[in-house]
Design a protein around this motif. Structure first.
Motif, PDB file in Angstrom:
ATOM      1  N   LEU A 360       0.675  -0.962  -0.167  1.00 58.48           N
ATOM      2  CA  LEU A 360       0.247  -0.329  -0.011  1.00 58.48           C
ATOM      3  C   LEU A 360       0.971   1.493   0.243  1.00 58.48           C
ATOM      4  CD1 LEU A 360      -2.590   1.838   0.444  1.00 58.48           C
ATOM      5  CD2 LEU A 360      -2.412   1.188   2.383  1.00 58.48           C
ATOM      6  N   ARG A 361       2.040   1.023   1.109  1.00 61.02           N
ATOM      7  CA  ARG A 361       2.684   2.445   0.545  1.00 61.02           C
ATOM      8  C   ARG A 361       3.460   2.768  -0.965  1.00 61.02           C
ATOM      9  NH1 ARG A 361       3.919   6.280   1.945  1.00 61.02           N
ATOM     10  NH2 ARG A 361       5.810   6.035   3.015  1.00 61.02           N
ATOM     11  N   ALA A 362       3.726   1.985  -1.189  1.00 60.70           N
ATOM     12  CA  ALA A 362       4.385   1.982  -2.829  1.00 60.70           C
ATOM     13  C   ALA A 362       3.300   2.457  -3.917  1.00 60.70           C
ATOM     14  CB  ALA A 362       5.041   0.351  -3.591  1.00 60.70           C
ATOM     15  N   ALA A 363       1.831   1.868  -3.423  1.00 64.72           N
ATOM     16  CA  ALA A 363       1.170   2.429  -4.565  1.00 64.72           C
ATOM     17  C   ALA A 363       1.228   4.298  -3.722  1.00 64.72           C
ATOM     18  CB  ALA A 363      -0.243   2.160  -4.107  1.00 64.72           C
ATOM     19  N   GLU A 364       1.018   4.383  -2.025  1.00 62.08           N
ATOM     20  CA  GLU A 364       0.752   5.842  -1.976  1.00 62.08           C
ATOM     21  C   GLU A 364       1.790   6.659  -2.431  1.00 62.08           C
ATOM     22  OE1 GLU A 364      -1.562   4.568   2.240  1.00 62.08           O
ATOM     23  OE2 GLU A 364       0.744   5.708   2.262  1.00 62.08           O
ATOM     24  N   LEU A 365       2.905   6.776  -2.962  1.00 61.36           N
ATOM     25  CA  LEU A 365       4.577   7.090  -3.012  1.00 61.36           C
ATOM     26  C   LEU A 365       3.638   7.623  -4.499  1.00 61.36           C
ATOM     27  CD1 LEU A 365       7.571   5.105  -2.721  1.00 61.36           C
ATOM     28  CD2 LEU A 365       6.279   6.694  -1.350  1.00 61.36           C
ATOM     29  N   THR A 366       2.803   7.442  -5.460  1.00 59.76           N
ATOM     30  CA  THR A 366       2.546   8.484  -6.522  1.00 59.76           C
ATOM     31  C   THR A 366       1.686   8.978  -6.133  1.00 59.76           C
ATOM     32  OG1 THR A 366      -0.008   6.704  -6.592  1.00 59.76           O
ATOM     33  CG2 THR A 366       2.349   5.156  -7.928  1.00 59.76           C
ATOM     34  N   ILE A 367       1.376   9.576  -5.191  1.00 66.25           N
ATOM     35  CA  ILE A 367       0.750  10.677  -4.595  1.00 66.25           C
ATOM     36  C   ILE A 367       1.433  11.346  -3.714  1.00 66.25           C
ATOM     37  CG2 ILE A 367      -1.138  11.547  -3.481  1.00 66.25           C
ATOM     38  CD1 ILE A 367      -2.546   8.618  -3.205  1.00 66.25           C
ATOM     39  N   SER A 368       2.046  10.934  -3.298  1.00 65.38           N
ATOM     40  CA  SER A 368       3.176  11.949  -2.658  1.00 65.38           C
ATOM     41  C   SER A 368       4.714  10.883  -2.009  1.00 65.38           C
ATOM     42  CB  SER A 368       2.317  11.977  -0.913  1.00 65.38           C
ATOM     43  OG  SER A 368       3.628  13.035  -0.401  1.00 65.38           O
TER      44      SER A 368
END
Length: 450
Positions: A360-368
């Motif tokens: 999930l954190r890896a996906a969140e990196l696409t936002i910030s």
């Protein structure tokens, strides 16, 4: 090829600097260290009534007969009677005040005249009278009943019920006039009988009363507590809203889902991480976005910080553009444990809960691209240790742009801050995530825990 990476270890202090990564690109790095994570501190509760705004629009004071019912009643009774709201059961008004007969008190409170059998007008005919523990008001010898009275001696407004007793801890509906009872205002009187103004906590929630007129406010209101905030008071009950709530637009507001801070009630804006089932883990969560101006949950296509993003038309959940790559993520583990073996550290054990968080954190990196999540919270709040209430040493390495497990591991290895996380002997478990966006650009996360 452009790459980025950052490292973080749970700590009480943060240091930031610049370093040269393996590919020769100057990248930011941050690191911080401690043995245990620090639990979050609750936001302050709304301020007391004394913090009430002085610049809110003032209504008109009104006097005359009134009906006392629970706040929010749209059709007050026309019999002139009054009911006292029970603080222990606010859903059901009581009748204690109306059932007493002040003319036949059981225990007089030391009246000046031992032969007195009930309340009497004071000398001069106007002012206070006390009988059997109750307070009464007289105007020119006439007892005030179903009436609001201003006492210049105390500079306060009071309400007197049909039996003449002063209202205490009570909500009262005051109509414009006896002829027009469809319009009026709800007001509240405290334990001393004074009209409440500003913020007030009662019946398990917060209310707000106009600082000038004392009228209970409903709908969207700006209040000065917590540094100033927009809040919403229920149109029926007047109680401050908390958590997720649908505004139906029946009172002229823009309809849509909104979120009000769980503690302060403030309207929240921007990215919010929502949990649909507290026992469902990360699988029962979603990212949503509340419009930066209106606070309404956005759905469909919406441009945020110059990037067009898509949100589910029904739930408002953000649809990440891309997909996770568990095989690439797991491939990093072998390289990581080789680096640990080289310095005599025990191999890290794969942990599915940490892997789910890292994905999930890896996906969140696409936002910030940050150790801070899109809603401003710390990355570790989605680690299993946080969810289940046990606090351990945790750390996170993040990177972007590396095309293979070997490349990203090599980049982290050649970075002192990331390498310290990789070989840290306090860590025993690991979860790794890899998310590749729609353009093929990969994002990587290592989540460490003791």
């Amino acid at each position: 090829m452009s790459v980025r990476f950052l490292s973080l270890r749970a700590s009480l202090a943060v240091t930031c600097g610049l370093m040269l990564c393996a590919t020769g690109v100057l990248a930011p790095v941050s690191a911080f260290a401690a043995d245990e994570s620090v639990p979050a501190i609750d936001a302050p509760a709304p301020a007391d009534a004394e913090d009430a705004a002085d610049d809110l629009p003032a209504g008109d004071d009104s006097t005359g007969d009134a009906d006392a019912e629970l706040p929010g009643s749209e059709e007050p009774s026309a019999d002139g009677g009054s009911d006292t709201a029970d603080p222990e059961n606010p859903a059901a008004p009581g009748d204690a005040d109306d059932s007493e007969d002040p003319d036949t008190p059981e225990t007089p409170d030391n009246p000046d005249n031992p032969d007195q059998t009930g309340p009497e007008a004071p000398a001069g005919g106007t002012g206070w009278s006390v009988w059997a523990g109750e307070r009464y008001w007289y105007d020119d010898g006439v007892m005030a009943r179903d009436k609001q009275v201003y006492d210049p001696g105390t500079d306060a407004w009071y309400w007197f019920d049909a039996d003449g007793t002063m209202a205490r801890d009570k909500d009262v509906y005051i109509p414009v006039s006896n002829e027009d009872r469809s319009r009026g205002k709800w007001v509240r009187y405290d334990a001393d009988g004074h009209m409440v103004k500003g913020e007030d906590f009662r019946y398990g929630g917060w209310y707000y009363f106009d600082p000038v007129t004392g009228e209970m406010l409903k709908g969207f209101t700006y209040v000065p507590s917590n540094g100033g905030k927009w809040v919403f008071y229920d149109y029926t009950t007047g109680q401050m809203a908390h958590g997720e709530r649908y505004i139906d637009g029946s009172h002229g507001d823009e309809p849509g889902w909104m979120y009000f801070d769980d503690v302060t009630g403030a309207v929240l804006y921007g990215w919010q991480f929502m949990t649909t089932d507290p026992d469902g883990g990360l699988a029962a969560t979603r990212w949503v976005y509340y419009h930066a101006s209106t606070g309404r949950m956005v759905k469909g296509w919406h441009t945020i910080d110059g990037v067009a993003r898509y949100f589910d038309e029904t739930t408002g959940a953000y649809v990440f553009s891309g997909a996770s790559s568990p095989s690439d993520a797991y491939a990093v583990l072998a390289y990581l444990n080789q680096a640990r073996a080289a310095v005599g550290a025990e191999p890290l054990v794969w942990d599915e809960g940490l892997a789910e968080a890292a994905e999930l954190r890896a996906a969140e990196l696409t936002i910030s691209f940050s150790h801070t999540r899109p809603d401003g919270t710390d990355c570790s709040v989605i680690f299993p240790e946080y969810w289940y209430g046990s606090y351990h040493s945790t750390g996170e390495n993040i990177a972007a742009g590396y095309r293979s497990a070997y490349d990203v591991n090599q980049g982290w290895t050649e970075s002192p801050g990331h390498y310290r996380n990789m070989i840290n002997t306090r860590y025993h478990r690991i979860g790794i995530g890899c998310f590749i966006d729609a353009s093929g650009y990969p994002y990587w996360v290592e989540a460490f825990s003791s």
